[in-house]
Design an enzyme around this catalytic site. Structure first.
Site, PDB file in Angstrom:
ATOM      1  N   LEU A 198       0.745  -1.237   0.206  1.00  0.00           N
ATOM      2  CA  LEU A 198       0.017  -0.181  -0.258  1.00  0.00           C
ATOM      3  C   LEU A 198       0.777   1.172   0.071  1.00  0.00           C
ATOM      4  O   LEU A 198       1.726   1.418   0.983  1.00  0.00           O
ATOM      5  CB  LEU A 198      -0.953   0.111   1.195  1.00  0.00           C
ATOM      6  N   HIS A 221       7.352   2.029  11.388  1.00  0.00           N
ATOM      7  CA  HIS A 221       7.845   3.406  10.798  1.00  0.00           C
ATOM      8  C   HIS A 221       6.751   4.301  11.219  1.00  0.00           C
ATOM      9  O   HIS A 221       5.480   3.908  11.141  1.00  0.00           O
ATOM     10  CB  HIS A 221       8.144   3.148   9.418  1.00  0.00           C
TER      11      HIS A 221
END
Length: 337
Positions: A127, A231
């Site tokens: 994605l 992240h």
């Protein structure tokens, strides 16, 4: 809403390549390499063309198109059964408890073990939303459209599903986890290993990765600190996965230490709560919803308004245009909330 999810085509390659250059590393499913992206599209075309048969290791690439301009501004991918073409490696985080009677002490050591426990699962991944479009719910559309695609083609997907989140990457594009663990066994930095993996596959992992469990206490402090951490740009994605029913179940990525989330496929909220029925008419009133139609290469999904009833569903005109449907067509819808 002028955006629609659809199957990727050959004409989307330039858009995918430009987006791949914006990922910032650690994004194996969208490498900035035209040949690798071309191979992904070819594999996706094969998956869209197959209409029956058993579950096998396939990949579907979807894109987010601005229907007003024709530009592709995002992408996502689905993998039907990982680990069939190449081993699917993860680190499993566990604990070893030992007791010393002489010292009257109990020691609990955290360990990372290389495993292929998740082979056979389906996977949602790849994605990426263009930085210029990160508003208006488009990330949600990309993410949840994958579950509506799975619902439309349930027999093509496994009973368990996973999602790998990118781990922590520093400002120079390096990975503290890689530097503290796997990088010690390879003559390459994280960026080189990540690129090699994206283009050439996982065999080098089986060849060179340590097979014995690793005590996390032996790693650097910077490596230990990022185990199972997403992240910063992936925290919203992690929350969306949790809202769908995914959980972090002790598995982390072998390259960057990012969390691997898992769920039972039929228990994923979007798959479980979506409804399918005939399109009755067009009307501008209704609740915000994700609306999808079509199968395989004809699949399309958008954000719009839907008003369900016992007989079917009413949607807004803009959604009907984006989906290219008329009254009588079969549509699937689920509330946006």
């Amino acid at each position: 809403m002028t955006f629609c999810i659809r199957a990727a085509t050959d004409a989307d390659l330039p858009f995918l390549y430009e987006m791949a250059k914006l990922t910032g590393g650690g994004f194996t499913n969208l490498p900035p390499d035209r040949k690798a992206l071309r191979a992904k599209l070819d594999r996706s075309h094969e998956a869209f063309a197959r209409t029956d048969g058993p579950i096998t290791d396939e990949a579907f690439v979807l894109v987010l198109e601005n229907t007003a301009t024709g530009e592709v501004r995002g992408t996502c991918q689905l993998f039907t059964q990982v680990g069939q073409r190449h081993p699917f490696y993860s680190y499993r985080l566990g604990t070893l408890t030992q007791h010393s009677a002489a010292l009257s002490r109990t020691f609990r050591a955290e360990m990372l073990s290389l495993c292929t426990d998740l082979e056979g699962c389906s996977e949602v991944g790849g994605l990426f939303l263009h930085p210029g479009e990160r508003a208006g719910g488009l990330g949600l559309l990309l993410a949840r459209s994958r579950y509506l695609f799975i619902r439309q083609h349930r027999a093509r997907f496994a009973d368990r599903i996973l999602a790998e989140l990118r781990g922590v990457i520093d400002e120079s594009g390096g990975s503290p986890f890689w530097d503290g663990l796997a990088g010690r066994f390879f003559a390459m930095n994280f960026q080189e290993a990540d690129e090699f993996n994206a283009i050439n596959g996982h065999q080098f992992i089986a060849d060179l990765f340590p097979k014995h469990p690793i005590y996390t206490a032996m790693l650097t402090e910077s490596a230990r600190a990022v185990i199972g951490m997403p992240h910063p740009s992936g925290r919203a994605a992690m929350r969306m996965l949790e809202n769908e029913g995914f959980a972090h179940d002790s598995y982390v990525d072998i390259f960057d230490g990012g969390p691997t989330m898992t769920a039972r496929t039929s228990s994923v909220r979007t798959i479980r709560e979506a409804q399918t029925g005939p399109l009755l008419q067009l009307h501008e009133e209704g609740e915000e919803a994700l609306i999808a139609t079509g199968e395989l290469a004809g699949f399309r999904c958008c954000l719009g308004r839907a008003r369900p009833s016992a007989e079917g569903v009413t949607i807004d005109a803009a959604s009907a245009a984006a989906l290219q449907v008329q009254t009588g067509a079969t549509v699937t819808h689920v509330a946006r909330v």
